[in-house]
Motif scaffolding. Structure first.
Motif, PDB file in Angstrom:
ATOM      1  N   VAL A   1      77.157  29.966  23.192  1.00 23.38           N
ATOM      2  CA  VAL A   1      76.880  30.930  24.304  1.00 23.38           C
ATOM      3  C   VAL A   1      75.310  31.154  24.196  1.00 23.38           C
ATOM      4  O   VAL A   1      74.924  31.565  23.325  1.00 23.38           O
ATOM      5  CB  VAL A   1      77.770  32.031  24.025  1.00 23.38           C
ATOM      6  N   LEU A   2      74.585  30.880  25.272  1.00 24.17           N
ATOM      7  CA  LEU A   2      73.444  31.488  25.116  1.00 24.17           C
ATOM      8  C   LEU A   2      73.006  31.785  26.751  1.00 24.17           C
ATOM      9  O   LEU A   2      74.136  31.877  27.559  1.00 24.17           O
ATOM     10  CB  LEU A   2      72.186  30.448  24.887  1.00 24.17           C
ATOM     11  N   TYR A   3      71.636  32.202  27.030  1.00 21.49           N
ATOM     12  CA  TYR A   3      71.290  32.798  28.246  1.00 21.49           C
ATOM     13  C   TYR A   3      70.307  31.845  28.705  1.00 21.49           C
ATOM     14  O   TYR A   3      69.704  31.041  28.144  1.00 21.49           O
ATOM     15  CB  TYR A   3      70.778  33.932  28.236  1.00 21.49           C
ATOM     16  N   LYS A   4      69.887  31.774  29.893  1.00 20.72           N
ATOM     17  CA  LYS A   4      68.914  30.781  30.800  1.00 20.72           C
ATOM     18  C   LYS A   4      67.612  30.663  29.889  1.00 20.72           C
ATOM     19  O   LYS A   4      67.145  29.915  29.623  1.00 20.72           O
ATOM     20  CB  LYS A   4      68.926  31.181  32.184  1.00 20.72           C
ATOM     21  N   GLU A   5      67.276  31.943  29.654  1.00 22.76           N
ATOM     22  CA  GLU A   5      65.671  32.463  28.928  1.00 22.76           C
ATOM     23  C   GLU A   5      65.867  31.614  27.414  1.00 22.76           C
ATOM     24  O   GLU A   5      64.895  31.051  27.032  1.00 22.76           O
ATOM     25  CB  GLU A   5      65.524  33.691  28.720  1.00 22.76           C
ATOM     26  N   GLN A   6      67.153  31.246  27.038  1.00 21.59           N
ATOM     27  CA  GLN A   6      67.076  30.482  25.766  1.00 21.59           C
ATOM     28  C   GLN A   6      67.155  28.982  25.505  1.00 21.59           C
ATOM     29  O   GLN A   6      67.105  28.310  24.787  1.00 21.59           O
ATOM     30  CB  GLN A   6      68.393  30.865  24.851  1.00 21.59           C
ATOM     31  N   LEU A   7      67.196  28.672  26.964  1.00 25.45           N
ATOM     32  CA  LEU A   7      67.247  27.087  27.149  1.00 25.45           C
ATOM     33  C   LEU A   7      65.922  26.567  26.910  1.00 25.45           C
ATOM     34  O   LEU A   7      65.069  26.779  27.611  1.00 25.45           O
ATOM     35  CB  LEU A   7      67.839  26.704  28.641  1.00 25.45           C
ATOM     36  N   PRO A   8      65.888  25.427  26.045  1.00 33.45           N
ATOM     37  CA  PRO A   8      64.577  25.004  25.644  1.00 33.45           C
ATOM     38  C   PRO A   8      64.102  24.092  27.048  1.00 33.45           C
ATOM     39  O   PRO A   8      64.893  23.599  27.751  1.00 33.45           O
ATOM     40  CB  PRO A   8      64.620  23.800  24.726  1.00 33.45           C
TER      41      PRO A   8
ATOM     42  N   VAL B   1      75.892  22.453  30.857  1.00 33.84           N
ATOM     43  CA  VAL B   1      75.812  24.006  30.862  1.00 33.84           C
ATOM     44  C   VAL B   1      77.020  24.490  31.886  1.00 33.84           C
ATOM     45  O   VAL B   1      76.838  24.227  33.159  1.00 33.84           O
ATOM     46  CB  VAL B   1      74.489  24.335  31.121  1.00 33.84           C
ATOM     47  N   LEU B   2      77.782  25.455  31.568  1.00 36.34           N
ATOM     48  CA  LEU B   2      78.745  26.098  32.173  1.00 36.34           C
ATOM     49  C   LEU B   2      78.453  27.589  32.408  1.00 36.34           C
ATOM     50  O   LEU B   2      78.101  28.257  31.198  1.00 36.34           O
ATOM     51  CB  LEU B   2      80.042  25.672  31.820  1.00 36.34           C
ATOM     52  N   ARG B   3      78.293  28.234  33.454  1.00 34.83           N
ATOM     53  CA  ARG B   3      77.980  29.583  33.871  1.00 34.83           C
ATOM     54  C   ARG B   3      79.283  30.506  33.487  1.00 34.83           C
ATOM     55  O   ARG B   3      80.284  30.089  34.068  1.00 34.83           O
ATOM     56  CB  ARG B   3      77.448  29.821  35.205  1.00 34.83           C
ATOM     57  N   VAL B   4      79.430  31.553  32.847  1.00 39.02           N
ATOM     58  CA  VAL B   4      80.496  32.460  32.744  1.00 39.02           C
ATOM     59  C   VAL B   4      80.196  33.505  33.636  1.00 39.02           C
ATOM     60  O   VAL B   4      79.201  34.250  33.497  1.00 39.02           O
ATOM     61  CB  VAL B   4      80.406  32.818  31.020  1.00 39.02           C
TER      62      VAL B   4
ATOM     63  N   ALA C   1      75.567  34.914  31.118  1.00 39.49           N
ATOM     64  CA  ALA C   1      75.979  33.952  29.692  1.00 39.49           C
ATOM     65  C   ALA C   1      76.366  32.435  30.012  1.00 39.49           C
ATOM     66  O   ALA C   1      76.845  32.251  31.186  1.00 39.49           O
ATOM     67  CB  ALA C   1      77.005  34.602  28.970  1.00 39.49           C
ATOM     68  N   LEU C   2      75.917  31.685  29.287  1.00 44.71           N
ATOM     69  CA  LEU C   2      76.216  30.104  29.768  1.00 44.71           C
ATOM     70  C   LEU C   2      76.939  29.529  28.404  1.00 44.71           C
ATOM     71  O   LEU C   2      76.519  30.145  27.375  1.00 44.71           O
ATOM     72  CB  LEU C   2      74.881  29.315  29.911  1.00 44.71           C
ATOM     73  N   ILE C   3      77.712  28.553  28.546  1.00 44.95           N
ATOM     74  CA  ILE C   3      78.265  27.869  27.532  1.00 44.95           C
ATOM     75  C   ILE C   3      77.706  26.446  27.593  1.00 44.95           C
ATOM     76  O   ILE C   3      77.603  25.866  28.368  1.00 44.95           O
ATOM     77  CB  ILE C   3      79.898  27.726  27.585  1.00 44.95           C
ATOM     78  N   ASP C   4      76.853  26.029  26.515  1.00 47.23           N
ATOM     79  CA  ASP C   4      76.277  24.709  26.503  1.00 47.23           C
ATOM     80  C   ASP C   4      77.304  23.692  25.879  1.00 47.23           C
ATOM     81  O   ASP C   4      77.414  23.529  24.622  1.00 47.23           O
ATOM     82  CB  ASP C   4      74.916  24.971  25.645  1.00 47.23           C
ATOM     83  N   GLY C   5      77.660  22.976  26.552  1.00 44.55           N
ATOM     84  CA  GLY C   5      78.741  22.022  26.018  1.00 44.55           C
ATOM     85  C   GLY C   5      78.115  20.660  25.698  1.00 44.55           C
ATOM     86  O   GLY C   5      78.658  19.627  24.846  1.00 44.55           O
ATOM     87  N   LYS C   6      76.669  20.624  25.809  1.00 34.55           N
ATOM     88  CA  LYS C   6      76.056  19.478  25.046  1.00 34.55           C
ATOM     89  C   LYS C   6      76.184  19.152  23.613  1.00 34.55           C
ATOM     90  O   LYS C   6      76.420  17.947  23.094  1.00 34.55           O
ATOM     91  CB  LYS C   6      74.457  19.529  25.416  1.00 34.55           C
ATOM     92  N   PRO C   7      76.372  20.125  22.742  1.00 34.70           N
ATOM     93  CA  PRO C   7      76.587  19.737  21.435  1.00 34.70           C
ATOM     94  C   PRO C   7      77.943  19.041  21.214  1.00 34.70           C
ATOM     95  O   PRO C   7      77.985  18.227  20.505  1.00 34.70           O
ATOM     96  CB  PRO C   7      76.300  21.094  20.537  1.00 34.70           C
TER      97      PRO C   7
END
Length: 188
Positions: free
Chosen positions: A32-39, A47-50, A56-62
Motif C-alpha cells: 500500500v502506497l501513495y502516488k507520491e511514493q511511486l518511482p 496499481v489499484l486505487r482504494v 491509498a493505492l495497492i501496487d499489485g506489480k510485486p
C-alpha cells in the motif's frame, strides 16, 4: 496461464474451482502506497486505487513479478504461481485479473473491506481489495473485472503506449524516406 484475451494481455487469472455468485475469488494484494511514493517511470498497470482512503493505492506489480519470475511456471496443472516461499505465495493474485472491455465477459468486481479490529483501528487502516464473483464461474474459466476508476493510471499507461506507437511510426516513416546522397554522375 496466458490470458484468453491474447498475448498483449499477458497472463490471466483463472478459477481453480467452481465459484458461486457473491463468493470471494481472491484478494488484490501488494504494498500500500501513495502516488507520491511511486518511482518515476513505475509500471502503473497493476496499481489499484482504494476509494475513500486519502489516496491509498495497492501496487499489485510485486505479485505479478513473483508469478512471472517463477521458472517452474507453468506448473503441471497449467497454472502459474509465485515462487514457493516468497512473501506473495499465500497472498492473493487479483493483480493478474484482466479487463476485456466487453461487459458480457465481466464475471467479477472489486470490493473493499476494512480489516477486523476495534472500530478506531479499522477506520485508520487501509481497506483491502477482494475480487467477488458477479455470477457463477466454472473451474478453469478466466476471471475478468472492469477496471473503471479503480485503476487510476490506466489512461496514463494507454497514453504512453500511444505515444510510443506514434514515435515508432514516425521513426519507421523517416527510415522509409531517408535521403541518401548520391554523387551526380553528370558532374564527373
Amino acid at each position: 496461464a496466458p490470458s484468453r484475451l491474447g498475448a498483449a494481455a499477458g497472463l490471466g487469472l483463472f478459477a481453480g474451482v467452481d465459484i458461486r455468485r457473491g463468493e470471494p475469488i481472491t484478494t488484490y494484494d501488494g504494498p500500500v502506497l501513495y502516488k507520491e511514493q511511486l518511482p518515476h517511470g513505475h509500471d502503473v498497470s497493476y496499481v489499484l486505487r482504494v476509494p475513500d482512503s486519502g489516496g491509498a493505492l495497492i501496487d499489485g506489480k510485486p505479485v505479478a513479478d513473483a508469478i512471472r519470475s517463477n521458472a517452474a511456471n507453468p506448473a503441471s496443472d497449467g497454472f502459474h504461481y509465485p515462487l514457493a516461499g516468497s512473501e506473495w505465495w499465500e497472498r492473493g493474485a487479483g493483480a493478474m485479473c484482466n479487463d476485456p472491455r466487453a461487459p458480457p465477459l465481466y464475471n467479477a468486481r472489486v470490493a473493499f473491506r476494512r480489516p477486523r479490529g476495534s472500530r478506531s483501528a479499522a477506520e485508520l487502516a487501509t481497506r483491502s481489495a477482494v475480487l467477488l464473483a458477479t455470477r457463477d464461474i466454472a473451474s478453469g474459466e478466466e476471471v475478468y473485472f472492469n477496471y473503471r476508476s479503480e485503476k487510476p493510471f490506466e489512461h496514463l499507461r494507454r497514453e504512453r503506449q500511444l505515444q510510443e506507437l506514434k514515435r515508432r511510426h514516425k521513426e519507421e516513416r523517416f527510415d522509409a524516406i531517408r535521403p541518401v546522397w548520391m554523387p551526380n554522375a553528370a558532374a564527373s
